[in-house]
Design a protein around this motif. Structure first.
Motif, short mmCIF file in Angstrom:
data_model
loop_
_atom_site.label_atom_id
_atom_site.label_comp_id
_atom_site.label_asym_id
_atom_site.label_seq_id
_atom_site.Cartn_x
_atom_site.Cartn_y
_atom_site.Cartn_z
N ARG A 31 31.35 61.07 18.46
CA ARG A 31 31.75 62.08 19.46
C ARG A 31 31.18 63.45 19.10
O ARG A 31 30.66 64.15 19.96
N TYR A 32 31.31 63.82 17.83
CA TYR A 32 30.85 65.11 17.36
C TYR A 32 29.84 64.88 16.24
O TYR A 32 29.99 63.94 15.46
N HIS A 33 28.85 65.76 16.14
CA HIS A 33 27.74 65.52 15.23
C HIS A 33 27.62 66.54 14.11
O HIS A 33 26.54 66.73 13.57
N ASP A 34 28.72 67.17 13.76
CA ASP A 34 28.59 68.12 12.65
C ASP A 34 28.57 67.38 11.31
O ASP A 34 28.94 66.22 11.20
N LYS A 35 28.08 68.06 10.31
CA LYS A 35 27.83 67.47 9.00
C LYS A 35 29.07 66.80 8.40
O LYS A 35 28.97 65.70 7.83
N ALA A 36 30.20 67.41 8.52
CA ALA A 36 31.43 66.86 7.92
C ALA A 36 31.75 65.49 8.51
O ALA A 36 32.12 64.56 7.77
N PHE A 37 31.64 65.32 9.82
CA PHE A 37 31.92 64.03 10.46
C PHE A 37 30.90 62.98 10.07
O PHE A 37 31.24 61.83 9.83
N ILE A 38 29.63 63.37 10.02
CA ILE A 38 28.58 62.43 9.64
C ILE A 38 28.78 61.98 8.19
O ILE A 38 28.73 60.79 7.88
N ASP A 39 29.03 62.93 7.30
CA ASP A 39 29.26 62.60 5.88
C ASP A 39 30.47 61.69 5.72
O ASP A 39 30.44 60.74 4.93
N LYS A 40 31.53 61.96 6.45
CA LYS A 40 32.75 61.14 6.36
C LYS A 40 32.48 59.72 6.84
O LYS A 40 32.93 58.75 6.22
N PHE A 41 31.74 59.57 7.94
CA PHE A 41 31.41 58.23 8.42
C PHE A 41 30.61 57.48 7.37
O PHE A 41 30.90 56.32 7.05
N GLU A 42 29.59 58.12 6.82
CA GLU A 42 28.75 57.47 5.80
C GLU A 42 29.57 57.06 4.58
O GLU A 42 29.36 55.99 4.01
N GLU A 43 30.51 57.90 4.20
CA GLU A 43 31.38 57.59 3.06
C GLU A 43 32.29 56.40 3.37
O GLU A 43 32.44 55.49 2.55
N GLU A 44 32.89 56.38 4.55
CA GLU A 44 33.82 55.31 4.92
C GLU A 44 33.12 53.97 5.13
O GLU A 44 33.65 52.92 4.76
N VAL A 45 31.92 53.98 5.70
CA VAL A 45 31.23 52.72 5.98
C VAL A 45 30.81 52.04 4.66
O VAL A 45 30.70 50.82 4.60
N GLN A 46 30.60 52.83 3.61
CA GLN A 46 30.28 52.27 2.29
C GLN A 46 31.40 51.35 1.78
O GLN A 46 31.14 50.42 1.02
N LYS A 47 32.61 51.59 2.20
CA LYS A 47 33.77 50.83 1.74
C LYS A 47 33.97 49.51 2.48
O LYS A 47 34.78 48.69 2.06
N LEU A 48 33.24 49.30 3.57
CA LEU A 48 33.44 48.12 4.40
C LEU A 48 32.54 46.99 3.92
O LEU A 48 31.33 46.99 4.15
N GLU A 49 33.13 45.99 3.27
CA GLU A 49 32.35 44.90 2.67
C GLU A 49 31.64 44.04 3.70
O GLU A 49 30.63 43.41 3.39
N GLU A 50 32.11 44.04 4.93
CA GLU A 50 31.46 43.26 5.99
C GLU A 50 30.11 43.86 6.40
O GLU A 50 29.25 43.16 6.92
N VAL A 51 29.95 45.15 6.17
CA VAL A 51 28.71 45.84 6.56
C VAL A 51 27.67 45.61 5.47
O VAL A 51 27.82 46.07 4.34
N GLN A 52 26.60 44.92 5.84
CA GLN A 52 25.53 44.64 4.89
C GLN A 52 24.52 45.79 4.87
O GLN A 52 23.99 46.13 3.82
N GLU A 53 24.25 46.36 6.03
CA GLU A 53 23.29 47.45 6.12
C GLU A 53 23.81 48.48 7.11
O GLU A 53 24.49 48.14 8.07
N CYS A 54 23.45 49.75 6.87
CA CYS A 54 23.82 50.83 7.77
C CYS A 54 22.69 51.83 7.79
O CYS A 54 22.21 52.25 6.74
N TYR A 55 22.26 52.20 9.00
CA TYR A 55 21.17 53.14 9.17
C TYR A 55 21.60 54.30 10.07
O TYR A 55 22.21 54.06 11.11
N HIS A 56 21.27 55.51 9.67
CA HIS A 56 21.49 56.69 10.51
C HIS A 56 20.26 56.79 11.39
O HIS A 56 19.14 56.86 10.89
N MET A 57 20.46 56.79 12.70
CA MET A 57 19.37 56.66 13.66
C MET A 57 19.11 57.97 14.40
O MET A 57 20.00 58.80 14.54
N ALA A 58 17.89 58.08 14.92
CA ALA A 58 17.56 59.13 15.87
C ALA A 58 17.59 58.49 17.25
O ALA A 58 17.25 57.31 17.40
N GLY A 59 18.00 59.22 18.26
CA GLY A 59 18.06 58.67 19.61
C GLY A 59 19.47 58.66 20.15
O GLY A 59 20.33 59.42 19.71
#
Length: 154
Positions: A75-103
């Motif tokens: 919803r919002y694209h400021d640094k704090a939200f992006i950093d928090k998402f990246e931090e939280e997705v690291q904890k999800l064992e089901e996620v094998q790969e995660c890429y921050h995309m342009a577009g």
């Protein structure tokens, strides 16, 4: 970064194909003695060309046959939200790969689970609990046509 010569490239191809090869086997393939091959492998590790040695497992035998690509838009694209998402997705064992995309999509996740019910629970109880997610769009793999975990070395 120190450039690779033809022997380094061949060595990387050999290791990428089968990292369990002994230094003796690698030396035989390369037409070299043990010591220079050992030194080259150590140098390539120290320079960061070789990140790690892994075993590629069979997802079906492990009971995780469902592969899903999930597009996440924030919803919002400021640094704090992006950093928090990246931090939280690291904890999800089901996620094998995660890429921050342009577009239009902010993140692309590759997820492995055992069933559609497991995926539903993953989205409901884990992924959707991460703050600031606006839209989730999931696509399910019907058949894996090509899977190459190696890199083309030229």
């Amino acid at each position: 970064m120190e450039p690779l010569d033809a022997i380094d490239k061949q060595l990387l191809r050999l290791l990428q194909n089968d990292a369990k090869q002994t230094t003796k086997e690698l030396a035989a393939h390369l037409g070299l003695t043990l010591s220079p091959v050992y030194e080259r492998v150590r140098r390539l590790e120290n320079l960061g060309y070789i990140k790690q040695y892994i075993a590629v497992l069979d997802k079906n035998l492990l009971g995780q046959p469902i592969t899903t690509f999930c597009q996440v838009s924030m919803r919002y694209h400021d640094k704090a939200f992006i950093d928090k998402f990246e931090e939280e997705v690291q904890k999800l064992e089901e996620v094998q790969e995660c890429y921050h995309m342009a577009g239009q999509v902010d993140f692309l996740l590759k997820i492995h689970v055992g069933s559609l019910n497991e995926y539903h629970d993953f989205v409901k109880y884990k992924l959707s609990q991460i703050e600031n997610i606006g839209v989730l769009n999931s696509t399910f793999v019907l058949k894996e046509i090509k899977r190459d975990i190696g890199y083309h070395i030229h």
